[in-house]
Write a protein that holds these residues in place. Structure first.
Motif, PDB file in Angstrom:
ATOM      1  N   HIS A 116       0.251  -4.087  -1.458  1.00 17.61           N
ATOM      2  CA  HIS A 116      -0.385  -3.546  -0.247  1.00 17.61           C
ATOM      3  C   HIS A 116      -0.895  -2.122  -0.490  1.00 17.61           C
ATOM      4  O   HIS A 116      -1.967  -1.750   0.026  1.00 17.61           O
ATOM      5  CB  HIS A 116       0.590  -3.573   0.922  1.00 17.61           C
ATOM      6  CG  HIS A 116       0.823  -4.934   1.489  1.00 17.61           C
ATOM      7  ND1 HIS A 116      -0.085  -5.570   2.315  1.00 17.61           N
ATOM      8  CD2 HIS A 116       1.845  -5.817   1.341  1.00 17.61           C
ATOM      9  CE1 HIS A 116       0.368  -6.759   2.662  1.00 17.61           C
ATOM     10  NE2 HIS A 116       1.541  -6.937   2.081  1.00 17.61           N
ATOM     11  N   THR A 117      -0.146  -1.331  -1.260  1.00 20.24           N
ATOM     12  CA  THR A 117      -0.608   0.021  -1.581  1.00 20.24           C
ATOM     13  C   THR A 117      -1.902  -0.036  -2.383  1.00 20.24           C
ATOM     14  O   THR A 117      -2.840   0.731  -2.138  1.00 20.24           O
ATOM     15  CB  THR A 117       0.465   0.784  -2.379  1.00 20.24           C
ATOM     16  OG1 THR A 117       1.661   0.875  -1.600  1.00 20.24           O
ATOM     17  CG2 THR A 117      -0.011   2.198  -2.723  1.00 20.24           C
ATOM     18  N   SER A 154      -7.346  17.736  -3.850  1.00 18.49           N
ATOM     19  CA  SER A 154      -6.876  17.516  -2.478  1.00 18.49           C
ATOM     20  C   SER A 154      -7.375  16.184  -1.932  1.00 18.49           C
ATOM     21  O   SER A 154      -6.628  15.449  -1.278  1.00 18.49           O
ATOM     22  CB  SER A 154      -7.348  18.659  -1.566  1.00 18.49           C
ATOM     23  OG  SER A 154      -6.795  19.884  -1.970  1.00 18.49           O
ATOM     24  N   CYS A 155      -8.634  15.862  -2.214  1.00 20.42           N
ATOM     25  CA  CYS A 155      -9.211  14.591  -1.753  1.00 20.42           C
ATOM     26  C   CYS A 155      -8.507  13.399  -2.411  1.00 20.42           C
ATOM     27  O   CYS A 155      -8.195  12.407  -1.742  1.00 20.42           O
ATOM     28  CB  CYS A 155     -10.707  14.548  -2.056  1.00 20.42           C
ATOM     29  SG  CYS A 155     -11.708  15.624  -1.024  1.00 20.42           S
ATOM     30  N   LEU A 161      -1.921   9.603  -0.531  1.00 19.05           N
ATOM     31  CA  LEU A 161      -0.927   9.845   0.513  1.00 19.05           C
ATOM     32  C   LEU A 161      -1.196   9.001   1.751  1.00 19.05           C
ATOM     33  O   LEU A 161      -0.261   8.480   2.380  1.00 19.05           O
ATOM     34  CB  LEU A 161      -0.898  11.331   0.885  1.00 19.05           C
ATOM     35  CG  LEU A 161      -0.261  12.267  -0.156  1.00 19.05           C
ATOM     36  CD1 LEU A 161      -0.459  13.720   0.256  1.00 19.05           C
ATOM     37  CD2 LEU A 161       1.222  11.959  -0.320  1.00 19.05           C
ATOM     38  N   LEU A 162      -2.463   8.871   2.110  1.00 19.50           N
ATOM     39  CA  LEU A 162      -2.823   8.042   3.266  1.00 19.50           C
ATOM     40  C   LEU A 162      -2.406   6.594   3.035  1.00 19.50           C
ATOM     41  O   LEU A 162      -1.818   5.954   3.915  1.00 19.50           O
ATOM     42  CB  LEU A 162      -4.330   8.133   3.515  1.00 19.50           C
ATOM     43  CG  LEU A 162      -4.870   7.317   4.700  1.00 19.50           C
ATOM     44  CD1 LEU A 162      -4.235   7.787   6.001  1.00 19.50           C
ATOM     45  CD2 LEU A 162      -6.390   7.415   4.767  1.00 19.50           C
ATOM     46  N   LEU A 164      -0.085   5.434   0.907  1.00 19.45           N
ATOM     47  CA  LEU A 164       1.379   5.331   0.835  1.00 19.45           C
ATOM     48  C   LEU A 164       2.009   5.445   2.218  1.00 19.45           C
ATOM     49  O   LEU A 164       2.959   4.720   2.542  1.00 19.45           O
ATOM     50  CB  LEU A 164       1.935   6.410  -0.093  1.00 19.45           C
ATOM     51  CG  LEU A 164       1.636   6.223  -1.581  1.00 19.45           C
ATOM     52  CD1 LEU A 164       2.009   7.481  -2.365  1.00 19.45           C
ATOM     53  CD2 LEU A 164       2.389   5.018  -2.136  1.00 19.45           C
ATOM     54  N   LEU A 165       1.476   6.351   3.041  1.00 20.19           N
ATOM     55  CA  LEU A 165       2.020   6.539   4.385  1.00 20.19           C
ATOM     56  C   LEU A 165       1.798   5.296   5.249  1.00 20.19           C
ATOM     57  O   LEU A 165       2.726   4.824   5.937  1.00 20.19           O
ATOM     58  CB  LEU A 165       1.376   7.765   5.040  1.00 20.19           C
ATOM     59  CG  LEU A 165       1.823   8.076   6.478  1.00 20.19           C
ATOM     60  CD1 LEU A 165       3.317   8.371   6.511  1.00 20.19           C
ATOM     61  CD2 LEU A 165       1.033   9.245   7.051  1.00 20.19           C
ATOM     62  N   LEU A 166       0.597   4.752   5.221  1.00 17.81           N
ATOM     63  CA  LEU A 166       0.289   3.562   6.023  1.00 17.81           C
ATOM     64  C   LEU A 166       1.165   2.376   5.622  1.00 17.81           C
ATOM     65  O   LEU A 166       1.671   1.643   6.467  1.00 17.81           O
ATOM     66  CB  LEU A 166      -1.190   3.199   5.877  1.00 17.81           C
ATOM     67  CG  LEU A 166      -2.197   4.151   6.528  1.00 17.81           C
ATOM     68  CD1 LEU A 166      -3.622   3.769   6.140  1.00 17.81           C
ATOM     69  CD2 LEU A 166      -2.044   4.157   8.045  1.00 17.81           C
ATOM     70  N   ILE A 167       1.351   2.189   4.310  1.00 20.72           N
ATOM     71  CA  ILE A 167       2.158   1.063   3.837  1.00 20.72           C
ATOM     72  C   ILE A 167       3.642   1.320   4.078  1.00 20.72           C
ATOM     73  O   ILE A 167       4.398   0.385   4.366  1.00 20.72           O
ATOM     74  CB  ILE A 167       1.884   0.794   2.350  1.00 20.72           C
ATOM     75  CG1 ILE A 167       0.397   0.484   2.149  1.00 20.72           C
ATOM     76  CG2 ILE A 167       2.727  -0.372   1.842  1.00 20.72           C
ATOM     77  CD1 ILE A 167      -0.130  -0.649   3.004  1.00 20.72           C
ATOM     78  N   ALA A 168       4.073   2.581   3.980  1.00 21.81           N
ATOM     79  CA  ALA A 168       5.484   2.901   4.271  1.00 21.81           C
ATOM     80  C   ALA A 168       5.820   2.565   5.722  1.00 21.81           C
ATOM     81  O   ALA A 168       6.886   2.013   6.017  1.00 21.81           O
ATOM     82  CB  ALA A 168       5.751   4.375   3.988  1.00 21.81           C
TER      83      ALA A 168
END
Length: 326
Positions: A116-117, A154-155, A161-162, A164-168
């Motif tokens: 999913h990631t 940063s991009c 990060l986006l 990983l956060l959504l899948i977490a």
């Protein structure tokens, strides 16, 4: 029927069994070697593209002319490809060769999380690449002032990060959900495949999963569409005066757009195949792994061959190495 009739929640350690492919007698070794060939192609290409001794990364490091945002993003994309293919293909090879279908709970969650990631990160990275191409073509004089090293990293970090956060958050719905079945009706583990074995309904996970998928896919599509509409407008406007501008814009954006289209085609094939009940289960399962097999195997070829700078510098480095050896 097993998943429906079992009402007693399972206790750890839980071991799932993947339904896998139906393999006719005698075809296991052949399918194993096909999967092995595919995985080796992916790994070899990624070795070339990504690892410390990889040719392209070596070329980029050695040649300061290639210290550009596009090549850094290509490396991020290929790391993402390696994540998806490594999560699925080794287990698939064991299934073909030895009929191995069992997977413990923690490895199942890890595999599903990785798949999913990959699915989200490949889109967010392509979105960042579209932004970079937009700045490069539409604001060429301000490109280096806008796409600084800090903004580039940063991009890229934001893209990861986006994802990983959504899948977490998606896998956070697995907390305290009792499972009553062991058979996952697929060839690899996924969020839906595991929660499909839950003893209770999981509407929150279903709603979040659909909303997340729609939001990410639509958002990235809009970013890429806006970027390429602007690029097309600038190319047509200035291309009348200087045809080299139009040619440069095409060379710059062709590989990125091709990778995005390939990923979307693989995803659409999965969705369409499940809308036709007459399609065999084996074929549906095969289609479902296309987005993990095809883009990772083809992306290095696309970026290695389409990019003139990479191609010429790879040849240069190989020639230099051969001359030193002899």
């Amino acid at each position: 029927m097993e998943n429906l009739t079992m009402v007693t929640p399972l206790k750890q350690p839980i071991v799932f069994e993947l339904e896998g492919f139906y393999i006719p007698p005698g075809f296991g070794p052949l399918l194993f070697f096909l999967a092995l060939f595919t995985y080796m192609a992916v790994v070899i290409f990624k070795e070339i593209m990504l690892l410390g001794n990889g040719v392209i990364v070596y070329v980029i490091v050695m040649d300061k002319n290639l210290h550009r945002p596009m090549f850094v993003m290509v490396c991020h994309l290929l790391v993402c490809d390696l994540l998806g293919s490594t999560a699925v293909l080794p287990g698939l090879m064991m299934h073909f060769l030895m009929g191995h279908k069992r997977i413990a709970y923690i490895p199942a969650i890890a595999q599903a999380f990785s798949v999913h990631t990959y699915g989200v990160a490949v889109q967010t990275i392509l979105g960042v690449m579209a932004y970079d191409r937009y700045i490069a073509v539409c604001e060429p004089l301000r490109y280096h002032a806008i796409m600084t090293s800090a903004r580039l990293h940063s991009c890229c970090a934001l893209a990861w990060l986006l994802a990983l956060l959504l899948i977490a958050v998606l896998f956070g719905f697995h907390m305290n959900v009792p499972l009553c079945g062991r058979v996952i009706l697929h060839v690899y583990c996924s969020n839906r495949g595991i929660l499909g074995l839950a003893c209770i309904p999981t509407p929150a996970s279903n709603i979040y999963g659909l909303a997340m998928t729609w939001t990410v896919s639509t958002g990235i599509f809009l970013i890429i569409a806006f970027s390429y509409i602007r690029i097309l407008h600038v190319s047509l406007k200035h291309g009348r005066i200087n045809t080299s501008i139009r040619s440069k814009a095409f060379q710059t954006c062709a590989s990125h757009l091709l990778v995005y289209v390939l990923y979307q085609i693989a995803s659409v094939i999965i969705i369409v195949s499940y809308r036709f009940p007459s399609v065999s289960e084996n074929l549906k399962k095969f289609f479902s792994i296309l987005f993990i097999i095809v883009p990772p195997a083809i992306n290095p070829i696309i970026y290695g061959l389409v990019s003139k700078d990479l191609r010429s510098n790879i040849i240069k480095q190989f020639t230099t190495r051969i001359c030193h050896k002899h």
